[in-house]
Design a protein around this motif. Sequence first.
Motif, PDB file in Angstrom:
ATOM      1  N   GLN A   1       0.833  -1.200   0.000  1.00  0.00           N
ATOM      2  CA  GLN A   1       0.000   0.000   0.000  1.00  0.00           C
ATOM      3  C   GLN A   1       0.869   1.252   0.000  1.00  0.00           C
ATOM      4  O   GLN A   1       0.644   2.194  -0.775  1.00  0.00           O
ATOM      5  CB  GLN A   1      -0.918   0.004   1.239  1.00  0.00           C
ATOM      6  CG  GLN A   1      -1.905  -1.149   1.323  1.00  0.00           C
ATOM      7  CD  GLN A   1      -3.210  -0.867   0.602  1.00  0.00           C
ATOM      8  OE1 GLN A   1      -3.262  -0.036  -0.297  1.00  0.00           O
ATOM      9  NE2 GLN A   1      -4.256  -1.585   0.972  1.00  0.00           N
TER      10      GLN A   1
ATOM     11  N   TYR B   1      -7.636  -6.542  -1.081  1.00  0.00           N
ATOM     12  CA  TYR B   1      -7.296  -5.138  -1.346  1.00  0.00           C
ATOM     13  C   TYR B   1      -8.495  -4.251  -1.671  1.00  0.00           C
ATOM     14  O   TYR B   1      -8.352  -3.033  -1.751  1.00  0.00           O
ATOM     15  CB  TYR B   1      -6.264  -5.064  -2.488  1.00  0.00           C
ATOM     16  CG  TYR B   1      -4.880  -5.445  -2.026  1.00  0.00           C
ATOM     17  CD1 TYR B   1      -3.969  -4.485  -1.597  1.00  0.00           C
ATOM     18  CD2 TYR B   1      -4.494  -6.771  -1.970  1.00  0.00           C
ATOM     19  CE1 TYR B   1      -2.712  -4.835  -1.149  1.00  0.00           C
ATOM     20  CE2 TYR B   1      -3.236  -7.148  -1.519  1.00  0.00           C
ATOM     21  CZ  TYR B   1      -2.346  -6.171  -1.110  1.00  0.00           C
ATOM     22  OH  TYR B   1      -1.097  -6.526  -0.650  1.00  0.00           O
TER      23      TYR B   1
ATOM     24  N   LYS C   1      -1.653  -3.052  -6.891  1.00  0.00           N
ATOM     25  CA  LYS C   1      -1.464  -3.679  -5.575  1.00  0.00           C
ATOM     26  C   LYS C   1      -1.905  -5.140  -5.605  1.00  0.00           C
ATOM     27  O   LYS C   1      -1.216  -6.027  -5.077  1.00  0.00           O
ATOM     28  CB  LYS C   1      -2.270  -2.911  -4.516  1.00  0.00           C
ATOM     29  CG  LYS C   1      -1.833  -1.467  -4.309  1.00  0.00           C
ATOM     30  CD  LYS C   1      -2.841  -0.722  -3.432  1.00  0.00           C
ATOM     31  CE  LYS C   1      -2.556   0.769  -3.412  1.00  0.00           C
ATOM     32  NZ  LYS C   1      -3.587   1.526  -2.638  1.00  0.00           N
TER      33      LYS C   1
END
Length: 465
Positions: free
Chosen positions: A7, A401, A454
């Motif tokens: 992140q 995520y 991500k």
Amino acid sequence: MLQERIQQYFEKAEKQIISDITRLVAIRSVREEPQPGMPFGKGPAEALAAALAMAGEMGFATANIDNYVGTVDLNDRETRLGILCHLDVVAEGSGWSTPPYTVVQKDGMLFGRGTSDDKGPLVAALYALKAVKDLGISLKYNTRLILGTDEETDSADIKYYFARHAAPPYTFSPDGFFPVTNTEKGSYKTTFTKTWEVSEALPRITAIKGGNIINVIPAEAEARVQGLTTAELQPHCNQAARSTGVEFTMSEEGDQIRILAKGTGGHAAKPQKGNNAVTALLNLLASLPIAESESFTAVQQLNRLFPHGDYLGQAIGIAQADEISGPLTLSFNIFEQNLSGFKGRFDSRTPLCAARENCMDVVDARFAALGIQVENKITPPHHTPCDSPFVQTLLNAYEQYTGLNGFCEATGGGTYVHDIEGGVAFGAILPGFEPYFHGADERVRISDLLTAAKIFTQVIVDLCA
């Protein structure tokens, strides 16, 4: 914790990611006539060179396979995961509010041809490799980014590559939407023609033309009419505009009237999201007081076979659906007619239940009864079980995520994984966002691309550690 490190990494990478997407979008990588050493023309070759240079600047080993495909390797170990992206784009078309090959950033989005299909997701995947490298994460296996240059036309690039290289055990393509697209409909494309003797009787339609790419809904189409005035044509244009939602404008050109239809373009996989100018124009022309002729009869027949708004193939007799892949869709995207004949093409996306008997044979019979010649090209559907370990790994990363529930879905669009056993499409657009694939003002949410990067980073670690 790894998730926190990922992140934080992408919080700092946003500016450079946008810069690199801008760099690629600036190249008009539409397929053109081949040149020596450039099988798909100059634009795709230039885009491939730029992407490989970008990866090389990041310290990755790269290879250019004869300007068909480029590869980027995370390390020198056995490849376990392949990520398939493409650098070619469809032509820009009309109706843009921003310059199509200049990235414009506004309202948290990037606008430009290729931002969502597929240069933006490609850059997100490249930065996922970079994140693993920069964060010093040790892996037992390699991830290979495979960069193609002909996905929008015939995928001759990837056929060339996989004829020479084995597919990795796990493969996904970020060329669509999250969560996971595990089912891709089949593709059924036709080219149909008919000829006749020229009729001199007036009024008559002297020419019709619309569309130029088989998988793109035509945003414009035009016709020329001889023997009628604009005053006589105007009520018919008004009625057709009301019934189709397409705009019709007229102009005098010598002794003929040119009628221009303006609809809304889009991807043939989702014809309901566009407004087809070709079928709207046929709707108008079929209503005109034209003299009896084979030419006008052909217009009326085609209007009955492909009535405006029939996205399901109901009129031509091939409507069908199944629970896994959904309904068959059909989009009449290319048409040209002159005084002595026509040539048309439609693009149909077929569900798992479609077969030769309930699909192609039906169309062939309808055309044959009208004296229309037809050539067919069929690609079977693709399906990877949702409960496969690979798909479950992807869904887990997606949920991790996004905080959203992961699930599998079907698409009418075709991706690079269509012929790869066990392959799926995975991202890079989050649910609920309209990226306008293949249309004007193509766009992507910056936050979607960062989230995708991500997720891809986590998947690389999960599969290759």
